[in-house]
Design a protein around this motif. Structure first.
Motif, PDB file in Angstrom:
ATOM      1  N   LEU A  89       0.812  -1.217   0.000  1.00 38.34           N
ATOM      2  CA  LEU A  89       0.000   0.000   0.000  1.00 38.34           C
ATOM      3  C   LEU A  89       0.848   1.271   0.000  1.00 38.34           C
ATOM      4  N   TYR A  90       1.542   1.551   1.080  1.00 43.89           N
ATOM      5  CA  TYR A  90       2.173   2.863   1.236  1.00 43.89           C
ATOM      6  C   TYR A  90       3.418   3.044   0.358  1.00 43.89           C
ATOM      7  N   LEU A  91       4.187   1.992   0.160  1.00 46.86           N
ATOM      8  CA  LEU A  91       5.386   2.089  -0.669  1.00 46.86           C
ATOM      9  C   LEU A  91       5.054   2.025  -2.159  1.00 46.86           C
ATOM     10  N   TRP A  92       3.903   1.432  -2.506  1.00 52.45           N
ATOM     11  CA  TRP A  92       3.551   1.169  -3.911  1.00 52.45           C
ATOM     12  C   TRP A  92       3.720   2.396  -4.811  1.00 52.45           C
ATOM     13  N   PRO A  93       3.108   3.541  -4.521  1.00 50.80           N
ATOM     14  CA  PRO A  93       3.264   4.679  -5.442  1.00 50.80           C
ATOM     15  C   PRO A  93       4.671   5.246  -5.474  1.00 50.80           C
ATOM     16  N   PHE A  94       5.447   5.096  -4.380  1.00 42.79           N
ATOM     17  CA  PHE A  94       6.828   5.560  -4.415  1.00 42.79           C
ATOM     18  C   PHE A  94       7.681   4.683  -5.332  1.00 42.79           C
ATOM     19  N   VAL A  95       7.307   3.422  -5.492  1.00 44.50           N
ATOM     20  CA  VAL A  95       7.954   2.576  -6.492  1.00 44.50           C
ATOM     21  C   VAL A  95       7.769   3.190  -7.879  1.00 44.50           C
ATOM     22  N   ASP A  96       6.548   3.604  -8.179  1.00 45.80           N
ATOM     23  CA  ASP A  96       6.274   4.209  -9.483  1.00 45.80           C
ATOM     24  C   ASP A  96       7.014   5.528  -9.651  1.00 45.80           C
TER      25      ASP A  96
ATOM     26  N   PRO B 261      13.634  -6.214 -11.805  1.00 44.17           N
ATOM     27  CA  PRO B 261      13.043  -5.983 -13.136  1.00 44.17           C
ATOM     28  C   PRO B 261      12.011  -7.026 -13.537  1.00 44.17           C
ATOM     29  N   ASP B 262      12.137  -8.264 -13.036  1.00 46.16           N
ATOM     30  CA  ASP B 262      11.168  -9.304 -13.383  1.00 46.16           C
ATOM     31  C   ASP B 262       9.777  -8.970 -12.842  1.00 46.16           C
ATOM     32  N   LEU B 263       9.734  -8.115 -11.837  1.00 46.83           N
ATOM     33  CA  LEU B 263       8.455  -7.742 -11.242  1.00 46.83           C
ATOM     34  C   LEU B 263       7.572  -6.997 -12.232  1.00 46.83           C
ATOM     35  N   PHE B 264       8.184  -6.399 -13.243  1.00 47.44           N
ATOM     36  CA  PHE B 264       7.438  -5.569 -14.182  1.00 47.44           C
ATOM     37  C   PHE B 264       7.241  -6.241 -15.541  1.00 47.44           C
ATOM     38  N   ASP B 265       7.529  -7.549 -15.599  1.00 48.26           N
ATOM     39  CA  ASP B 265       7.211  -8.316 -16.800  1.00 48.26           C
ATOM     40  C   ASP B 265       5.704  -8.346 -17.000  1.00 48.26           C
ATOM     41  N   VAL B 266       5.256  -8.218 -18.240  1.00 49.52           N
ATOM     42  CA  VAL B 266       3.840  -8.338 -18.551  1.00 49.52           C
ATOM     43  C   VAL B 266       3.476  -9.821 -18.593  1.00 49.52           C
ATOM     44  N   LEU B 267       2.511 -10.232 -17.778  1.00 49.91           N
ATOM     45  CA  LEU B 267       2.051 -11.616 -17.743  1.00 49.91           C
ATOM     46  C   LEU B 267       0.785 -11.839 -18.566  1.00 49.91           C
ATOM     47  N   TYR B 268      -0.084 -10.828 -18.614  1.00 48.76           N
ATOM     48  CA  TYR B 268      -1.342 -10.951 -19.339  1.00 48.76           C
ATOM     49  C   TYR B 268      -1.689  -9.618 -20.004  1.00 48.76           C
ATOM     50  N   THR B 269      -2.350  -9.697 -21.124  1.00 46.70           N
ATOM     51  CA  THR B 269      -2.942  -8.525 -21.756  1.00 46.70           C
ATOM     52  C   THR B 269      -4.451  -8.732 -21.814  1.00 46.70           C
TER      53      THR B 269
ATOM     54  N   ASP C 159      -2.369  -4.023 -19.702  1.00 47.36           N
ATOM     55  CA  ASP C 159      -1.427  -5.085 -19.367  1.00 47.36           C
ATOM     56  C   ASP C 159      -1.424  -5.334 -17.869  1.00 47.36           C
ATOM     57  N   LEU C 160      -1.291  -6.604 -17.512  1.00 43.14           N
ATOM     58  CA  LEU C 160      -1.099  -6.990 -16.121  1.00 43.14           C
ATOM     59  C   LEU C 160       0.334  -7.462 -15.952  1.00 43.14           C
ATOM     60  N   THR C 161       1.060  -6.814 -15.056  1.00 47.98           N
ATOM     61  CA  THR C 161       2.435  -7.225 -14.776  1.00 47.98           C
ATOM     62  C   THR C 161       2.463  -8.217 -13.622  1.00 47.98           C
ATOM     63  N   ARG C 162       3.625  -8.800 -13.429  1.00 53.03           N
ATOM     64  CA  ARG C 162       3.788  -9.717 -12.292  1.00 53.03           C
ATOM     65  C   ARG C 162       3.513  -8.979 -10.977  1.00 53.03           C
ATOM     66  N   ARG C 163       3.941  -7.750 -10.901  1.00 50.72           N
ATOM     67  CA  ARG C 163       3.694  -6.964  -9.699  1.00 50.72           C
ATOM     68  C   ARG C 163       2.206  -6.851  -9.411  1.00 50.72           C
ATOM     69  N   ASP C 164       1.389  -6.698 -10.478  1.00 55.61           N
ATOM     70  CA  ASP C 164      -0.044  -6.472 -10.308  1.00 55.61           C
ATOM     71  C   ASP C 164      -0.764  -7.645  -9.660  1.00 55.61           C
ATOM     72  N   ILE C 165      -0.218  -8.844  -9.772  1.00 54.05           N
ATOM     73  CA  ILE C 165      -0.919 -10.008  -9.215  1.00 54.05           C
ATOM     74  C   ILE C 165      -0.104 -10.681  -8.106  1.00 54.05           C
TER      75      ILE C 165
ATOM     76  N   TRP D 263       8.585 -10.609  -3.506  1.00 53.91           N
ATOM     77  CA  TRP D 263       7.250 -10.694  -4.085  1.00 53.91           C
ATOM     78  C   TRP D 263       6.988 -12.113  -4.582  1.00 53.91           C
ATOM     79  N   ALA D 264       5.722 -12.553  -4.495  1.00 54.03           N
ATOM     80  CA  ALA D 264       5.363 -13.895  -4.939  1.00 54.03           C
ATOM     81  C   ALA D 264       3.934 -13.909  -5.435  1.00 54.03           C
ATOM     82  N   VAL D 265       3.696 -14.684  -6.481  1.00 54.98           N
ATOM     83  CA  VAL D 265       2.341 -14.934  -6.960  1.00 54.98           C
ATOM     84  C   VAL D 265       1.836 -16.167  -6.219  1.00 54.98           C
TER      85      VAL D 265
END
Length: 871
Positions: free
Chosen positions: A236-243, A770-778, A830-836, A846-848
């Motif tokens: 939650l709180y760190l998420w937008p600072f990542v962006d 960087p793998d966190l921002f791979d696109v997994l689904y469109t 797009d849905l990235t690995r981070r998104d799920i 991070w883990a799915v």
């Protein structure tokens, strides 16, 4: 000599040192574990290579005193800007100018008053958010500002009553992340460093500062501690600072509050561990004004610049300045740490395209006089300080566009858009001007007339303010409409006589205000006391709507209000939320009311049925004796719509809701799986800590150079007052004590260290693995305009992560699409690995999870007609 007397009063370095370990021992409360050493910049970080090379060339030429000058503010009102570091005249560097605010330029003339962050977030329009950031950056560049103190992701909006929520974007971290990133890109593309703030957990104004709190009768010793668990921090709180970091932000401001009982500006876990380690942030960390409370401890914990430089406003004392020079000379703070501070500051400067050949600062924060003292606090250096340069360009048109496209249509029984109405009765103080003008109250610290901006350091001066009644009267003139206004909420008999006349359409304007904690308005000490409308606005609406069967309500507010008592009245035929629209307020609202702009904005927060439904509240009473008030965050990630959903409450207007003058249908959801690789934790090591240039160990080289320039009263310098010995220079009876005896283990370690497995590699883009921002689904969906007029639609993508402790849905994508009547358009996200993913507190990565994942698409968080399961 006056300088000798001044420097002799500087407390010894060891008095400023507060280690994280000592704080843990002091309290049996939430604590923040130490994380050392402070990571140094990487010359190969993606997007920072050229800036790093230029910074290295510049910093390698600096003396120790010049490096310290870059890190230390010159003191409150020491020069023209709200914050300025020392200059380096030998290399032609005039200093850096730091200036509020996140919606304009505070304390300057001939600049624009933009819509608030929360308001522009309601557009759900990436392009428009970027254009606003670019325009603000352009104006700051023209005025000579180097660092714009914004945008804001803290507060994110944990509590609906939070005083500064309007400075940020939304309590949803995804929407805030997109908005802060686009704003940063705009600001920095204009050649100005953006400063993302307030990092982190700064969610209320009450108890944020000791002095402010003591002035209100609370005898506390430390600022409030926001007690946040690791999972909540990441999700939650760190998420937008990542962006923000991924967008290349040059600066991040640490906040007044403590996090888990460690001050934000010396919290090594937050600064070294998360921001610089896990996110790989390459820019510099700046303190909020007077948020630094230690010297060596904050230096090794990751702070890079202290603002405004003095320990207390106009005290003339500094935790850094002379003390930081001496800390390096006596080995308390290693050279590489000060070199890294300077490198980070200059890399951010060069990254936005700046050169050493700076333009002048063309305004003065402390006076509008053309001539005056350049050193305001000392009343010295009489010269021209204001050039009254007009920086507005054509930004009024953009502000008008944003104001209209951010206006949310919450209810409409067919009365809108207006079409040459016969008779308009305009009711409410919020429709008109303030009797003392739009800038009559300092930092907008009152609620007089129409509300177009909150109060505090996040404000600026209006160059003009077009009120609703101004614009409505011009429209009425064109339409031959009869229009009368009563701008007094309490003129009951006069209002009754007007709105009961035949053919009357009543436009009722109401508001709710808030702001920063140093200002109190009507008992609201920054934070709102409640979620009711101000000026008896709710009673005004109920009275008018009981008399007039065609009552349209327009709300200007800093966030949600409770509308339960009147929103569903059949006589309330329309409700519009117009946020804080800025200088073009009147023309923006007229554009929507008359259909010149078809509304498509979405509410960036939830309108709950009652305040208790949000599940959080402002801490208003000190709860830890004379110690730091303790604000636990037991709700975890469940704030705003997440909390209302979990509690199975029915909101009045859900997050993401907004109506249009046309209609849309959703169909044909498709999910295409991408061929992404596996997530691999980052491995490897950093190089050893680099140093840039040597520094003299001869104390004579740090004596105040009286022959070069005169001493300015209260001005913060990097120089010493005696050369007899380091002990005498520091006035420290404990001199000789080794740093490791009072700094945490590893605090000054310069050896190579392991990279964070959840962080970037040395040559990767900052922001995390960087793998966190791979696109997994469109995901795609078809949207059809089934109405008769052109309009924008805002399709939204939500995800259910499927776990027992996960919110029902989470926003993970959106767009704003213009569609002609009868036509269709394709929404793609797009849905990235981070998104799920979830944050695994045991693995510290991070883990799915194995829980079933579902995607939803629709026009709001509670209207999601399309869904599909992710394979």
């Amino acid at each position: 000599m006056q300088l000798l007397k001044f420097l002799a009063q500087i407390p010894p370095i060891t008095q400023f040192v507060i280690s994280d370990n000592l704080q843990v021992e002091r309290r049996d409360l939430a604590h923040s574990e130490p994380h050392y050493p402070s990571p140094w910049t990487s010359p190969t970080a993606q997007g920072w290579e050229d800036a790093y090379a230029k910074a290295k060339d510049f910093v390698s030429q600096l003396t120790l005193a010049e490096k310290v000058n870059l890190t230390t503010g010159v003191g409150w009102q020491g020069e023209q800007c709200v914050g300025q570091v020392g200059s380096i005249p030998r290399l032609g560097f005039r200093s850096l100018c730091m200036q509020d605010s996140p919606l304009g330029i505070r304390f300057a003339d001939y600049v624009s008053a933009f819509s608030s962050g929360q308001t522009v977030a309601a557009t759900f329009d990436r392009s428009l958010i970027y254009r606003r950031g670019k325009a603000m950056g352009e104006e700051n560049k023209i005025k000579g500002v180097d660092v714009l103190l914004g945008p804001v992701a803290g507060p994110i909006g944990r509590v609906a009553e939070g005083g500064r929520n309007w400075e940020g974007f939304s309590p949803d971290p995804y929407l805030t992340g997109v908005a802060i990133a686009e704003t940063i890109k705009g600001i920095q593309d204009a050649g100005v460093i953006a400063c993302a703030k307030h990092y982190i957990g700064n969610e209320q104004e009450h108890f944020r500062q000791v002095g402010e709190s003591q002035g209100r009768g609370f005898n506390i010793s430390d600022p409030i501690s926001s007690n946040i668990d690791d999972k909540t921090m990441h999700e939650l709180y760190l998420w937008p600072f990542v962006d923000a970091v991924r967008a290349g932000v040059g600066s991040i401001m640490c906040s007044y509050n403590q996090v888990n009982n460690s001050g934000s500006c010396q919290n090594s876990k937050m600064l070294n561990g998360l921001l610089k380690g896990e996110l790989g942030f390459q820019g510099f960390v700046m303190s909020d004004w007077q948020a630094q409370h230690s010297g060596a401890a904050s230096a090794v914990a990751g702070l890079d610049m202290t603002m405004p430089g003095d320990t207390l406003f106009n005290s003339g004392f500094s935790f850094w300045g002379t003390n930081l020079t001496l800390a390096v000379l006596n080995g308390t703070v290693p050279q590489y740490r000060v070199d890294d501070m300077a490198m980070r500051i200059m890399a951010a400067y060069f990254k936005v395209g700046r050169t050493i050949d700076q333009g002048p600062i063309t305004f003065d924060s402390w006076t509008r006089d053309t001539f005056g003292p350049i050193h305001f606090a000392a009343n010295e250096g009489y010269q021209q300080i204001n050039w009254h340069v007009d920086a507005q360009e054509d930004h009024g048109d953009l502000i008008r566009e944003i104001g209209a496209k951010s206006t949310v249509l919450l209810k409409n029984e067919g009365v809108l858009p207006l079409k040459k109405p016969r008779f308009l009765a305009v009711i409410g103080e919020d429709a008109g001007p303030s009797p003392i003008g739009p800038n009559g109250c300092s930092d907008r610290g009152c609620d007089e007339g129409t509300l177009a901006m909150g109060w505090g350091s996040g404000s600026d001066d209006f160059p003009y303010l077009i009120t609703p009644i101004d614009a409505l009267q011009y429209q009425a003139l064109d339409d031959h409409t009869r229009i009368e206004a009563i701008l007094d909420n309490y003129a009951s008999s006069t209002i009754e006589a007007l709105v009961t006349q035949e053919d009357a359409i009543a436009l009722v304007f109401v508001n709710a205000d808030s702001g920063e904690g140093y200002i109190e308005v009507d008992g609201n000490a920054g934070d709102r006391k409640n979620l009711t409308l101000w000026g008896s606005g709710d009673e005004l609406i109920k009275n008018v709507s009981s008399l007039c069967n065609n009552t349209i309500v327009i709300i200007h507010s800093v966030g949600p209000t409770i509308v339960t008592d009147w929103y569903d009245s059949p006589n309330v035929t329309a409700i519009v939320w117009a946020g804080l629209p800025g200088q073009e307020s009147g023309r923006s609202i007229v554009d929507v009311l008359y259909g010149k702009v078809n509304p498509a904005a979405r509410t960036p927060f939830t309108w709950a049925a009652k305040a208790e439904d949000y599940g959080t509240e402002i801490l208003t009473e000190a709860n830890n004796g004379n110690g730091a008030p303790q604000q636990d965050f037991p709700e975890g990630v469940f704030i705003d719509y997440r909390a209302v959903d979990r509690a199975n409450k029915t909101p009045i207007f859900e997050f993401g809701f907004g109506l249009s003058y046309t209609t849309f249908e959703y169909s044909d959801l498709q999910v295409k799986k991408a061929n992404a690789g596996e997530y691999k934790p980052t491995v490897g090591q950093s190089p050893e800590a680099p140093t840039f240039g040597n520094y003299s160990t001869d104390l004579d080289d740090y004596l105040f150079p009286e022959s070069s320039f005169p001493y300015i009263w209260q001005y913060i310098y990097p120089y010493v007052n005696t050369t007899s010995s380091l002990k005498d220079a520091s006035q420290d009876p404990e001199y000789g004590q080794a740093a490791e005896e009072f700094l945490p283990t590893g605090a000054i370690d310069s050896a190579a260290h392991d990279l964070n497995p959840a962080g970037p590699g040395l040559a990767d883009q900052s922001g995390g693995n960087p793998d966190l921002f791979d696109v997994l689904y469109t995901v795609t969906a078809t949207i059809t305009n089934t109405g008769e007029i052109v309009g924008d639609e805002v399709p939204q993508l939500y995800v259910s992560l499927g776990g027992d402790d996960d919110p029902k849905v989470l926003l993970r994508g959106f767009d704003r699409i213009r569609i002609d009547p009868g036509c269709t358009a394709t929404f793609t996200a797009d849905l990235t690995r981070r998104d799920i993913s979830n944050w695994d507190v045991e693995a510290q990565n991070w883990a799915v999870t194995s829980a079933p994942k579902t995607v939803f698409v629709g026009p709001s968080s509670r209207k999601l007609p399309l869904s599909a399961t992710l394979s």
